[in-house]
Design a protein around this motif. Structure first.
Motif, PDB file in Angstrom:
ATOM      1  N   PHE A  31       1.045  -1.296   0.510  1.00 52.19           N
ATOM      2  CA  PHE A  31      -0.093   0.179  -0.194  1.00 52.19           C
ATOM      3  C   PHE A  31       0.722   1.098   0.041  1.00 52.19           C
ATOM      4  CE2 PHE A  31       1.231  -0.774   4.590  1.00 52.19           C
ATOM      5  CZ  PHE A  31       1.248   0.748   5.174  1.00 52.19           C
ATOM      6  N   GLY A  32       0.198   2.112  -0.359  1.00 53.97           N
ATOM      7  CA  GLY A  32       0.811   3.609   0.030  1.00 53.97           C
ATOM      8  C   GLY A  32      -0.506   4.564  -0.214  1.00 53.97           C
ATOM      9  N   ASP A  33      -0.195   5.439  -0.306  1.00 53.89           N
ATOM     10  CA  ASP A  33      -0.742   6.374  -0.313  1.00 53.89           C
ATOM     11  C   ASP A  33      -2.147   6.668  -0.752  1.00 53.89           C
ATOM     12  OD1 ASP A  33       1.177   8.598   0.705  1.00 53.89           O
ATOM     13  OD2 ASP A  33       2.146   9.633   0.119  1.00 53.89           O
ATOM     14  N   ASP A  34      -1.855   6.025  -2.287  1.00 58.36           N
ATOM     15  CA  ASP A  34      -3.109   6.579  -2.613  1.00 58.36           C
ATOM     16  C   ASP A  34      -3.677   4.923  -3.495  1.00 58.36           C
ATOM     17  OD1 ASP A  34      -1.022   6.422  -4.886  1.00 58.36           O
ATOM     18  OD2 ASP A  34      -1.579   8.008  -5.775  1.00 58.36           O
ATOM     19  N   PHE A  35      -2.825   4.054  -2.976  1.00 57.83           N
ATOM     20  CA  PHE A  35      -3.228   2.807  -3.499  1.00 57.83           C
ATOM     21  C   PHE A  35      -2.360   1.393  -2.440  1.00 57.83           C
ATOM     22  CE2 PHE A  35       1.967   2.520  -4.274  1.00 57.83           C
ATOM     23  CZ  PHE A  35       1.613   1.587  -3.476  1.00 57.83           C
ATOM     24  N   LEU A  36      -3.203   0.096  -2.911  1.00 51.62           N
ATOM     25  CA  LEU A  36      -3.236  -0.838  -2.194  1.00 51.62           C
ATOM     26  C   LEU A  36      -3.283  -1.642  -3.491  1.00 51.62           C
ATOM     27  CD1 LEU A  36      -4.318  -1.090   1.097  1.00 51.62           C
ATOM     28  CD2 LEU A  36      -5.607  -3.289  -0.679  1.00 51.62           C
ATOM     29  N   VAL A  37      -3.087  -3.580  -2.984  1.00 52.31           N
ATOM     30  CA  VAL A  37      -2.233  -4.618  -4.168  1.00 52.31           C
ATOM     31  C   VAL A  37      -2.821  -5.677  -3.219  1.00 52.31           C
ATOM     32  CG1 VAL A  37      -1.367  -5.673  -5.208  1.00 52.31           C
ATOM     33  CG2 VAL A  37      -0.637  -2.976  -5.347  1.00 52.31           C
ATOM     34  N   ALA A  38      -2.957  -6.628  -3.530  1.00 50.96           N
ATOM     35  CA  ALA A  38      -3.199  -7.586  -2.671  1.00 50.96           C
ATOM     36  C   ALA A  38      -3.497  -8.961  -4.310  1.00 50.96           C
ATOM     37  CB  ALA A  38      -4.790  -7.763  -2.047  1.00 50.96           C
ATOM     38  N   THR A  58     -12.336 -12.849  -9.987  1.00 52.64           N
ATOM     39  CA  THR A  58     -11.924 -11.645 -10.265  1.00 52.64           C
ATOM     40  C   THR A  58     -12.682 -10.124  -9.933  1.00 52.64           C
ATOM     41  OG1 THR A  58     -10.525 -12.720 -12.058  1.00 52.64           O
ATOM     42  CG2 THR A  58     -10.257 -10.229 -12.341  1.00 52.64           C
ATOM     43  N   ALA A  59     -13.517 -10.388  -9.975  1.00 57.29           N
ATOM     44  CA  ALA A  59     -14.951  -8.885  -9.165  1.00 57.29           C
ATOM     45  C   ALA A  59     -14.468  -9.223  -7.668  1.00 57.29           C
ATOM     46  CB  ALA A  59     -16.328  -9.467 -10.290  1.00 57.29           C
ATOM     47  N   ALA A  60     -14.606 -10.460  -7.054  1.00 54.79           N
ATOM     48  CA  ALA A  60     -14.541 -10.578  -5.651  1.00 54.79           C
ATOM     49  C   ALA A  60     -13.032  -9.975  -4.734  1.00 54.79           C
ATOM     50  CB  ALA A  60     -14.895 -11.373  -5.452  1.00 54.79           C
ATOM     51  N   LEU A  61     -12.167 -10.277  -6.011  1.00 47.82           N
ATOM     52  CA  LEU A  61     -10.736  -9.352  -5.441  1.00 47.82           C
ATOM     53  C   LEU A  61     -11.077  -7.887  -6.308  1.00 47.82           C
ATOM     54  CD1 LEU A  61      -7.683  -9.708  -4.903  1.00 47.82           C
ATOM     55  CD2 LEU A  61      -7.704 -10.058  -7.750  1.00 47.82           C
ATOM     56  N   ALA A  62     -11.191  -7.493  -6.874  1.00 51.16           N
ATOM     57  CA  ALA A  62     -11.610  -5.946  -7.007  1.00 51.16           C
ATOM     58  C   ALA A  62     -11.885  -5.225  -5.964  1.00 51.16           C
ATOM     59  CB  ALA A  62     -11.907  -6.363  -8.563  1.00 51.16           C
ATOM     60  N   GLU A  63     -13.702  -5.957  -5.838  1.00 50.99           N
ATOM     61  CA  GLU A  63     -13.863  -4.911  -4.862  1.00 50.99           C
ATOM     62  C   GLU A  63     -13.262  -4.984  -3.386  1.00 50.99           C
ATOM     63  OE1 GLU A  63     -18.548  -4.314  -3.666  1.00 50.99           O
ATOM     64  OE2 GLU A  63     -18.882  -5.772  -5.074  1.00 50.99           O
ATOM     65  N   PHE A  98      -0.237 -16.295  -9.663  1.00 50.79           N
ATOM     66  CA  PHE A  98      -1.688 -15.335  -8.842  1.00 50.79           C
ATOM     67  C   PHE A  98      -1.660 -14.394 -10.557  1.00 50.79           C
ATOM     68  CE2 PHE A  98       1.322 -16.530  -6.088  1.00 50.79           C
ATOM     69  CZ  PHE A  98       0.633 -17.076  -4.772  1.00 50.79           C
ATOM     70  N   VAL A  99      -2.789 -13.739  -9.616  1.00 49.75           N
ATOM     71  CA  VAL A  99      -3.567 -12.694  -9.600  1.00 49.75           C
ATOM     72  C   VAL A  99      -3.163 -11.135  -9.255  1.00 49.75           C
ATOM     73  CG1 VAL A  99      -5.049 -13.286 -12.286  1.00 49.75           C
ATOM     74  CG2 VAL A  99      -6.077 -12.799  -9.189  1.00 49.75           C
ATOM     75  N   TYR A 100      -3.330  -9.777  -9.169  1.00 53.36           N
ATOM     76  CA  TYR A 100      -2.284  -8.845  -8.557  1.00 53.36           C
ATOM     77  C   TYR A 100      -3.116  -7.960  -9.041  1.00 53.36           C
ATOM     78  CZ  TYR A 100       1.709 -11.442  -8.030  1.00 53.36           C
ATOM     79  OH  TYR A 100       2.506 -12.828  -7.788  1.00 53.36           O
ATOM     80  N   ALA A 101      -4.145  -7.292  -7.657  1.00 49.95           N
ATOM     81  CA  ALA A 101      -4.736  -6.372  -7.863  1.00 49.95           C
ATOM     82  C   ALA A 101      -4.561  -4.519  -7.467  1.00 49.95           C
ATOM     83  CB  ALA A 101      -6.418  -6.565  -7.511  1.00 49.95           C
ATOM     84  N   LYS A 102      -4.308  -4.234  -8.045  1.00 56.84           N
ATOM     85  CA  LYS A 102      -3.626  -2.499  -7.691  1.00 56.84           C
ATOM     86  C   LYS A 102      -4.996  -1.574  -7.555  1.00 56.84           C
ATOM     87  CE  LYS A 102      -0.025   0.717  -7.496  1.00 56.84           C
ATOM     88  NZ  LYS A 102       1.193   0.977  -8.510  1.00 56.84           N
ATOM     89  N   ALA A 103      -5.631  -1.643  -6.131  1.00 56.69           N
ATOM     90  CA  ALA A 103      -6.472  -0.394  -6.400  1.00 56.69           C
ATOM     91  C   ALA A 103      -6.016   1.256  -6.517  1.00 56.69           C
ATOM     92  CB  ALA A 103      -7.729  -0.241  -5.575  1.00 56.69           C
ATOM     93  N   THR A 104      -6.635   2.345  -6.895  1.00 58.25           N
ATOM     94  CA  THR A 104      -5.677   3.441  -7.016  1.00 58.25           C
ATOM     95  C   THR A 104      -7.034   3.886  -7.198  1.00 58.25           C
ATOM     96  OG1 THR A 104      -5.601   3.479  -9.236  1.00 58.25           O
ATOM     97  CG2 THR A 104      -3.295   3.173  -8.073  1.00 58.25           C
ATOM     98  N   PHE A 105      -7.022   5.428  -6.256  1.00 61.35           N
ATOM     99  CA  PHE A 105      -8.181   6.868  -5.978  1.00 61.35           C
ATOM    100  C   PHE A 105      -8.774   7.531  -7.554  1.00 61.35           C
ATOM    101  CE2 PHE A 105      -7.663   5.103  -1.541  1.00 61.35           C
ATOM    102  CZ  PHE A 105      -9.230   5.269  -1.833  1.00 61.35           C
ATOM    103  N   ARG A 118      -6.754  -2.294 -11.384  1.00 56.89           N
ATOM    104  CA  ARG A 118      -6.047  -3.007 -12.628  1.00 56.89           C
ATOM    105  C   ARG A 118      -6.049  -4.228 -12.141  1.00 56.89           C
ATOM    106  NH1 ARG A 118      -5.798   0.335 -17.146  1.00 56.89           N
ATOM    107  NH2 ARG A 118      -7.116   1.630 -17.122  1.00 56.89           N
ATOM    108  N   VAL A 119      -5.576  -5.893 -12.550  1.00 52.79           N
ATOM    109  CA  VAL A 119      -5.309  -7.375 -12.561  1.00 52.79           C
ATOM    110  C   VAL A 119      -4.548  -7.641 -13.911  1.00 52.79           C
ATOM    111  CG1 VAL A 119      -6.603  -9.682 -12.399  1.00 52.79           C
ATOM    112  CG2 VAL A 119      -7.967  -7.138 -11.134  1.00 52.79           C
ATOM    113  N   THR A 120      -4.206  -8.163 -12.831  1.00 55.06           N
ATOM    114  CA  THR A 120      -2.906  -8.461 -13.725  1.00 55.06           C
ATOM    115  C   THR A 120      -2.300  -9.542 -13.389  1.00 55.06           C
ATOM    116  OG1 THR A 120      -1.161  -7.319 -12.520  1.00 55.06           O
ATOM    117  CG2 THR A 120      -1.747  -6.134 -14.133  1.00 55.06           C
TER     118      THR A 120
END
Length: 141
Positions: A31-38, A58-63, A98-105, A118-120
């Protein structure tokens, strides 16, 4: 006392016990100031019948990652966060790894938040693009 990044991640992952995130083996990893990764493993637990990652997983991961990002950036003593809309465009299939989800505001308002997720995959291929709207509501009402 300021918690270390490792302590914050451990606390966040502990909060996922007995939830859908635990069921899907979703782990918050950065995580950082404006993102989180799982990240989430791709295996038979999240397959659709033909042996690839299910779009619903994938949608459950993103949400999960988007809601958790919003949760981190609000005063959780006074407010709770709920997802109010999610969209997902699935671009590529995944069978393993694995898939990685990065949420940014995109918007971080007092009441509503809009996140780009973004899921990669392990090779950094784009798997899905998701948008999540969340709302922060007072706990007292």
């Amino acid at each position: 006392m300021q918690l270390s990044k490792a302590d914050v991640l451990a606390k966040a992952n502990k909060a996922c016990k007995n939830t859908l995130m635990e069921t899907l083996n979703i782990e918050i990893i950065d995580f950082g100031d404006d993102f989180l990764v799982a990240k989430m493993p791709v295996n038979s637990r999240v397959y659709q019948p033909d042996g690839v990652l299910h779009g619903g997983a994938t949608a459950a991961l993103a949400e999960s990652v988007g809601s958790f990002a919003s949760h981190i950036f609000v005063d959780t003593e006074a407010f709770f966060v709920r997802g109010i809309e999610i969209t997902a465009n699935h671009i590529k299939s995944v069978k393993e790894g694995f898939v990685y989800a990065k949420a940014t505001f995109l918007h971080k308002g007092r009441t509503t938040q809009l996140l780009d997720i973004r899921v990669t995959d392990d090779q950094d291929n784009l798997i899905s693009i998701c948008k999540l709207s969340t709302i922060s509501l007072p706990k007292n009402k």
